[in-house]
Write a protein that holds these residues in place. Sequence first.
Motif, short mmCIF file in Angstrom:
data_model
loop_
_atom_site.label_atom_id
_atom_site.label_comp_id
_atom_site.label_asym_id
_atom_site.label_seq_id
_atom_site.Cartn_x
_atom_site.Cartn_y
_atom_site.Cartn_z
N SER A 1 3.27 29.24 32.26
CA SER A 1 3.67 28.13 31.40
C SER A 1 5.11 28.26 30.91
O SER A 1 5.60 27.38 30.19
CB SER A 1 2.73 28.03 30.19
N ILE A 2 5.79 29.36 31.30
CA ILE A 2 7.14 29.59 30.79
C ILE A 2 8.14 29.79 31.92
O ILE A 2 9.02 28.98 32.15
CB ILE A 2 7.16 30.78 29.82
N ASN A 3 8.04 30.94 32.62
CA ASN A 3 8.99 31.28 33.69
C ASN A 3 10.44 31.08 33.24
O ASN A 3 11.23 30.37 33.85
CB ASN A 3 8.71 30.46 34.95
N SER A 4 10.76 31.74 32.14
CA SER A 4 12.10 31.63 31.58
C SER A 4 12.37 32.85 30.72
O SER A 4 11.45 33.62 30.39
CB SER A 4 12.22 30.35 30.74
N TYR A 5 13.63 33.04 30.34
CA TYR A 5 13.99 34.16 29.49
C TYR A 5 13.69 33.85 28.03
O TYR A 5 13.95 32.75 27.53
CB TYR A 5 15.48 34.49 29.63
N SER A 6 13.13 34.85 27.35
CA SER A 6 13.04 34.82 25.89
C SER A 6 14.29 35.50 25.36
O SER A 6 14.52 36.69 25.60
CB SER A 6 11.79 35.57 25.43
N ILE A 7 15.12 34.73 24.66
CA ILE A 7 16.42 35.23 24.20
C ILE A 7 16.46 35.13 22.67
O ILE A 7 16.22 34.06 22.10
CB ILE A 7 17.58 34.41 24.81
N TYR A 8 16.75 36.24 22.02
CA TYR A 8 16.88 36.22 20.57
C TYR A 8 17.73 37.39 20.10
O TYR A 8 17.73 38.47 20.70
CB TYR A 8 15.51 36.26 19.88
N ASN B 1 16.33 31.12 21.54
CA ASN B 1 15.95 29.91 22.28
C ASN B 1 14.49 29.51 22.07
O ASN B 1 14.00 28.60 22.73
CB ASN B 1 16.25 30.07 23.77
N GLY B 2 13.79 30.20 21.15
CA GLY B 2 12.43 29.79 20.82
C GLY B 2 11.40 30.03 21.90
O GLY B 2 10.25 29.59 21.77
N ILE B 3 11.76 30.74 22.96
CA ILE B 3 10.82 31.05 24.03
C ILE B 3 10.08 32.34 23.68
O ILE B 3 10.71 33.35 23.39
CB ILE B 3 11.53 31.21 25.39
N PRO B 4 8.75 32.33 23.66
CA PRO B 4 8.00 33.54 23.29
C PRO B 4 8.18 34.66 24.31
O PRO B 4 8.42 34.41 25.49
CB PRO B 4 6.55 33.06 23.23
N ASN B 5 8.06 35.89 23.84
CA ASN B 5 8.23 37.07 24.70
C ASN B 5 6.89 37.69 25.07
O ASN B 5 6.79 38.89 25.27
CB ASN B 5 9.12 38.11 24.00
N LEU C 1 10.22 37.40 14.86
CA LEU C 1 11.36 38.15 15.39
C LEU C 1 11.82 37.63 16.75
O LEU C 1 12.98 37.81 17.13
CB LEU C 1 11.00 39.64 15.50
N ASN C 2 10.92 36.97 17.49
CA ASN C 2 11.28 36.47 18.82
C ASN C 2 11.87 35.06 18.77
O ASN C 2 12.00 34.42 19.81
CB ASN C 2 10.07 36.51 19.75
N SER C 3 12.20 34.56 17.60
CA SER C 3 12.80 33.25 17.33
C SER C 3 11.82 32.09 17.47
O SER C 3 12.23 30.93 17.43
CB SER C 3 14.05 32.99 18.20
N VAL C 4 10.53 32.38 17.62
CA VAL C 4 9.51 31.33 17.58
C VAL C 4 9.19 31.04 16.12
O VAL C 4 9.00 31.97 15.32
CB VAL C 4 8.24 31.77 18.33
N LYS C 5 9.11 29.78 15.75
CA LYS C 5 8.92 29.44 14.34
C LYS C 5 7.45 29.47 13.95
O LYS C 5 6.55 29.31 14.78
CB LYS C 5 9.51 28.07 14.03
N PHE C 6 7.21 29.69 12.66
CA PHE C 6 5.90 29.49 12.05
C PHE C 6 5.87 28.08 11.46
O PHE C 6 6.80 27.67 10.76
CB PHE C 6 5.66 30.51 10.93
N ASP C 7 4.81 27.35 11.74
CA ASP C 7 4.64 26.01 11.18
C ASP C 7 3.14 25.77 11.03
O ASP C 7 2.49 25.16 11.89
CB ASP C 7 5.27 24.97 12.11
N THR D 1 20.23 28.14 3.06
CA THR D 1 20.24 28.81 4.35
C THR D 1 20.53 27.83 5.46
O THR D 1 20.33 26.62 5.34
CB THR D 1 18.89 29.48 4.63
N GLY D 2 20.98 28.35 6.58
CA GLY D 2 21.29 27.51 7.72
C GLY D 2 20.03 26.98 8.38
O GLY D 2 18.96 27.56 8.26
N GLY D 3 20.14 25.91 9.10
CA GLY D 3 18.98 25.29 9.73
C GLY D 3 18.83 25.70 11.16
O GLY D 3 19.79 25.95 11.86
N GLY D 4 17.58 25.75 11.62
CA GLY D 4 17.31 26.01 13.03
C GLY D 4 17.27 24.69 13.76
O GLY D 4 16.30 23.95 13.68
N THR D 5 18.30 24.37 14.48
CA THR D 5 18.42 23.03 15.02
C THR D 5 17.39 22.72 16.08
O THR D 5 17.18 21.57 16.41
CB THR D 5 19.82 22.82 15.62
N GLY D 6 16.74 23.73 16.62
CA GLY D 6 15.71 23.44 17.60
C GLY D 6 14.34 23.83 17.14
O GLY D 6 13.37 23.55 17.81
N GLY D 7 14.21 24.49 16.00
CA GLY D 7 12.92 25.00 15.63
C GLY D 7 12.26 24.29 14.49
O GLY D 7 11.12 24.55 14.18
#
Length: 432
Positions: free
Chosen positions: A114-121, A135-139, A188-194, A386-392
């Motif tokens: 479901s991902i096939n991409s880099y998790s970058i944080y 980039n909000g991609i889980p690791n 820590l992996n840049s995935v947000k809690f909501d 604080t600054g905003g997470g423009t994608g999260g």
Amino acid sequence: MKNIISIFLISSLIFSHSFLDNFNIFNNRTDGDINNDGVVNVQDIIILVNFILTNGSNDNADINNDGLINVIDVIQVVNIILYGPIADDCNEENFSTDGILTNIDEQIYNNDESINSYSIYSWSQDDQDRILSGNGIPNHEVGTFPNANCPNSITEQNINHSFSLYPEIVSEQGESVGGPGGVIAYALNSVKFDPGTAGRCNDNGVCSLAQGNGNWSIEALGHETFDFGDDMNHAHVQPNGAYHYHGMPDLLIDFLNDDESILLIGWASDGFPIYAEYGYSDACDNQSEIIELQPSWRLKDSPDLGRPEILTELTGGPGSGSGLNIPIPMGAFTQDFEYIEGSGDLDECNGRIGVTPEFPDGIYHYMVTNQFPYFSRCLKGDFNGTGGGTGGGGTGGGNPPDCENVPQGMPCCGDGICGGPENNSNCPEDCQ
């Protein structure tokens, strides 16, 4: 015999110590005051030694509450006399997170289907702030997305968020945050809690899982009536492609776990840390037992007036239909719960002040728990600067769908505010 010799040596040390002249300075102490005279001094040691030699008993003599009266209790009384009483509080102000997990830079390829991409944080800091870029991609492994109950694919987000290195509590009850109003926290992996949802029901049981109308807020977890397509990490995907956690991120914990039962897994937008599941039984004693911490929210004994008991119609999104006649159990709505102070280990924001491996003097911190509210719905610190997470967060970002392709009842353009379908004519502020 060894205990008697040890007691003799300890007592000799006390009598030869320069603090002997100050034995009477610790007035009104409970710990160590064996004879209840308001003073912890050599008389208490003599009484304690006699208890040990004669197998006597006294509630005040078991200083460390281990069920035994022995030389360890003598040592603790000596320490009280020489160095002061046993501390039962931890730091409640002037918090600092400076230097804690501020040198992280990861690029991890996730080959989940479901991902096939880099998790970058990355996490860094300047003089005042902790800085997240990702980039909000889980690791870790995720569920299948899209799926029948969550028709959205995981896509990269543009996460840039700052957090105070010196957080402070500004609200005793906490301020609500999350969803369209802003990001409450990041792992820590840049995935947000909501933890909340946009699902609503009206009093007649007409419900929608996205942008519904009514006073009853649908919970994502803890019941089977409404299915948001969440995976083994209690997470799913918003229409803008943002994968996000509603509760315990189990596989993230597996990824981070370094044999520490008390695990820091992220940061709230007010700068306070987030821990998962476990903490010390005595919040301010890092020698106390490690336990699963319990929230202080409880299911109400009876439903609120006007609460729908039957799901009659589901509008918009997967599973929509009418004439459903499905019971809605207690626990399906946020309003089914109430905060009862002191009934658990945590406060109304699912947090507490206490010591942790990273903060031995204590800090306020939020907990992810296995029971409602799963994660905090409010923040006690200042998060407005604080600054905003423009994608999260609720501001969209990443790869939102074209306005013309937003299904009826789904969030518009990924911002979670308007209903669809949308176009440049009927919602220009959301369709730039």
